[in-house]
Motif scaffolding. Structure first.
Motif, PDB file in Angstrom:
ATOM      1  N   ARG A 156     -12.333   0.421  13.060  1.00 14.12           N
ATOM      2  CA  ARG A 156     -12.938   1.308  14.047  1.00 14.12           C
ATOM      3  C   ARG A 156     -13.961   2.222  13.389  1.00 14.12           C
ATOM      4  O   ARG A 156     -15.066   2.421  13.906  1.00 14.12           O
ATOM      5  N   ASP A 175      -7.764   1.270  11.977  1.00 12.96           N
ATOM      6  CA  ASP A 175      -8.531   2.508  11.846  1.00 12.96           C
ATOM      7  C   ASP A 175      -9.780   2.289  10.998  1.00 12.96           C
ATOM      8  O   ASP A 175     -10.861   2.798  11.323  1.00 12.96           O
ATOM      9  N   SER A 225      -1.992  -0.775  11.106  1.00  9.34           N
ATOM     10  CA  SER A 225      -2.549   0.401  11.774  1.00  9.34           C
ATOM     11  C   SER A 225      -3.716   0.976  10.973  1.00  9.34           C
ATOM     12  O   SER A 225      -4.760   1.318  11.535  1.00  9.34           O
ATOM     13  N   SER A 226      -3.542   1.070   9.671  1.00  8.52           N
ATOM     14  CA  SER A 226      -4.618   1.583   8.824  1.00  8.52           C
ATOM     15  C   SER A 226      -5.830   0.664   8.857  1.00  8.52           C
ATOM     16  O   SER A 226      -6.974   1.125   8.876  1.00  8.52           O
TER      17      SER A 226
END
Length: 137
Positions: A45, A42, A38-39
């Motif tokens: 992105r 991020d 997930s990190s």
């Protein structure tokens, strides 16, 4: 035999507690790996967003959208809806990395397809109308 059963029971209890600790650690590791993924998404992105801010066209567009700025010589318009409030624009710039690049078909293949259609017309052709009636008001 009883001593052997007691020793076996002690071994089972000690291995069961070790197995429980092992399974808890595996679960913790799996949750940490999910957090890392997930990190990482991020981070990717945000890197893409940072790269977009280096594009002058993107910065100009953001200034127009966020602050309502207009370039010299441009005329600004604001569209008002039926309720009297300004309409929100829904157009957004696409990320340059996600734009699908297509190669056009060569002209000779289009000509060949046209010849094939002329040589082999579709079997079902619409029948023309026999009478024309005026529309009633």
């Amino acid at each position: 035999m009883a001593i052997l059963m007691v020793v076996l029971a002690v071994l089972v209890v000690s291995y069961a507690s070790s197995m429980r600790a092992y399974l808890e650690q595996r679960h913790h590791i799996a949750s940490l790996k999910a957090e890392i993924v997930s990190s990482q998404s991020d981070i990717d992105r945000l890197r893409t967003e940072k790269k977009r801010w280096k594009d002058p066209a993107y910065v100009e567009t953001q200034a127009k959208l966020r602050f309502g700025w207009v370039m010299p010589g441009d005329t600004a318009y604001q569209v008002i809806g039926k309720d009297g409030k300004p309409l929100e624009d829904s157009d957004r710039l696409a990320d340059a990395d996600t734009v699908v690049r297509t190669t056009p078909k060569p002209w000779w293949s289009k000509e060949y397809d046209s010849l094939q259609q002329a040589d082999h017309p579709p079997a079902a052709t619409p029948t023309p109308a026999t009478t024309i009636r005026p529309q009633s008001k």
